[in-house]
Write an enzyme that holds these catalytic residues in place. Structure first.
Site, mmCIF file in Angstrom:
data_model
loop_
_atom_site.group_PDB
_atom_site.id
_atom_site.type_symbol
_atom_site.label_atom_id
_atom_site.label_comp_id
_atom_site.label_asym_id
_atom_site.label_seq_id
_atom_site.Cartn_x
_atom_site.Cartn_y
_atom_site.Cartn_z
ATOM 1 N NE ARG A 102 -48.156 -0.801 -39.220
ATOM 2 C CZ ARG A 102 -49.251 -0.166 -39.623
ATOM 3 N NH1 ARG A 102 -49.472 0.012 -40.909
ATOM 4 N NH2 ARG A 102 -50.132 0.292 -38.760
ATOM 5 C CG HIS A 129 -53.213 -1.801 -34.941
ATOM 6 N ND1 HIS A 129 -52.062 -1.109 -34.600
ATOM 7 C CD2 HIS A 129 -53.758 -1.120 -36.004
ATOM 8 C CE1 HIS A 129 -51.933 -0.071 -35.406
ATOM 9 N NE2 HIS A 129 -52.931 -0.054 -36.258
ATOM 10 C CD GLN A 132 -56.584 2.365 -35.067
ATOM 11 O OE1 GLN A 132 -55.719 2.555 -35.903
ATOM 12 N NE2 GLN A 132 -57.536 3.254 -34.825
ATOM 13 C CG ASP A 223 -59.345 -3.908 -39.934
ATOM 14 O OD1 ASP A 223 -59.087 -2.952 -40.688
ATOM 15 O OD2 ASP A 223 -58.481 -4.712 -39.525
ATOM 16 C CB CYS A 263 -58.265 0.897 -37.464
ATOM 17 S SG CYS A 263 -58.210 -0.424 -38.695
ATOM 18 N NE ARG A 291 -52.901 4.772 -34.210
ATOM 19 C CZ ARG A 291 -52.391 4.101 -35.250
ATOM 20 N NH1 ARG A 291 -53.155 3.836 -36.287
ATOM 21 N NH2 ARG A 291 -51.137 3.657 -35.230
#
Ligand code: CP
Ligand code: NVA
Length: 308
Positions: A102, A129, A132, A223, A263, A291
């Site tokens: 990340r 991402h 996700q 988001d 998310c 996930r």
């Protein structure tokens, strides 16, 4: 050998194969059958940003697959003191079997992957991402929303919007993205998505009116307005995103049985109201749990590509 850096590198067929594998592993895990697909393997997990879900799901996931996860935060690595990405990659990939990172720019992740002798997984960058989105698609399937759906993304044209663009344009469904002016997705990513959409038949629309995006949608998603690294822009963003909250009056425009995905982490009163969040908590937390299952699928699939 393959990396998992963005869905732009994946075909529809590959995305669906990984999802199938994730479903199989999820079913096994629900029966408490933890098949050691990755016995004795070590997953290095490098974090240059905070995380709850990504860290826990990868660490638990690799453990349940018979391996072990190594949590490496930037503050503890020499990376944080200026050791180059390419040197870090060459060291870690000699000792570990797979790496999840990340970080900030996608280029940093790509540089690591170029110098890594083992598969590298994107655990979130400023641009994408993808892990996700695999969990989000698995959730859509489970809720019966994967058959030619209309997906409405309301909010910032950020890494999540970019990743939805990749998923929709590869799989061929309808995606409407509504952002405030000045917060549209990156032009290069938009162009890539439109090119993929030509092939897949996906219908992609860019709007500035959330109502227009959400009308008759099967899936509504959003988001945070302030992604990691944008904390200093908070005040300006809160002003610019006014009117983009997913609340009851917006959600009521979607299909009656529409699902709402996020998310997480979610900021109530900003991108989503408390009421919408709690009314859709079931699918949001199924999504969060997915996930774990989706990433197990990704890791096992990547491991199988090594020998090809
Ligand atoms: N959605 C997500 O990636 O959450 P974390 O930042 O907690 O990992
Ligand atoms: N767009 C958010 C996603 C967090 C999971 C961020 O990059 O901070």
């Amino acid at each position: 050998m393959r990396h998992f850096l963005s869905l732009k590198d994946y075909s529809k067929d590959e995305i669906l194969k990984i999802i199938e594998l994730a479903q199989k592993i999820k079913e096994e895990a629900k029966r408490k059958e933890f098949v050691p697909y990755l016995q004795n393997q070590t997953l290095a997990m490098i974090f240059e940003k905070s995380s709850t879900r990504t860290r826990v799901s990868f660490e638990v996931g690799i453990y349940q697959l018979g391996g072990i996860g190594l949590f490496l935060s930037k503050n503890d690595l020499q990376l944080g003191r200026g050791e180059p990405m390419k040197d870090t990659a060459r060291v870690i990939s000699r000792m570990c079997d797979m790496v999840m990172i990340r970080t900030f720019e996608q280029e940093k992740l790509e540089e690591f992957a170029n110098f890594s002798s083992v598969p590298v997984i994107n655990g979130l960058t400023n641009e994408y991402h993808p892990v996700q989105l695999m969990a989000d698609y698995l959730t859509m399937i489970e809720y019966g929303k994967a058959n030619d759906p209309i997906v409405a993304y309301v909010g910032d044209g950020n890494n999540m919007a970019h990743s939805w663009l990749m998923l929709a344009s590869k799989l061929g469904f309808t995606l409407r993205i509504a952002t405030p002016k000045g917060y549209e997705p990156k032009e290069e990513i938009v162009q890539n998505a439109l090119a993929f959409a030509k092939e897949s038949g996906a219908k992609i629309e860019f709007l500035h009116d959330p109502k227009e995006a959400v009308r008759d949608a099967d899936v509504v998603t959003t988001d945070t307005w302030i992604s990691m690294g944008q904390e200093e822009e908070k005040e300006k963003r809160l002003k610019d995103f006014r009117g983009f909250e997913v609340n009851d009056s917006l959600m009521n425009l979607a299909k009656k049985d529409a699902i709402f995905l996020h998310c997480l982490p979610a900021y109530r009163g900003y991108e989503v109201s408390e009421e919408v969040f709690e009314a859709h908590a079931k699918e949001i937390f199924d999504e969060a749990e997915n996930r774990l299952h989706a990433q197990k699928g990704i890791m096992v699939w990547l491991d199988r590509q090594r020998s090809k």
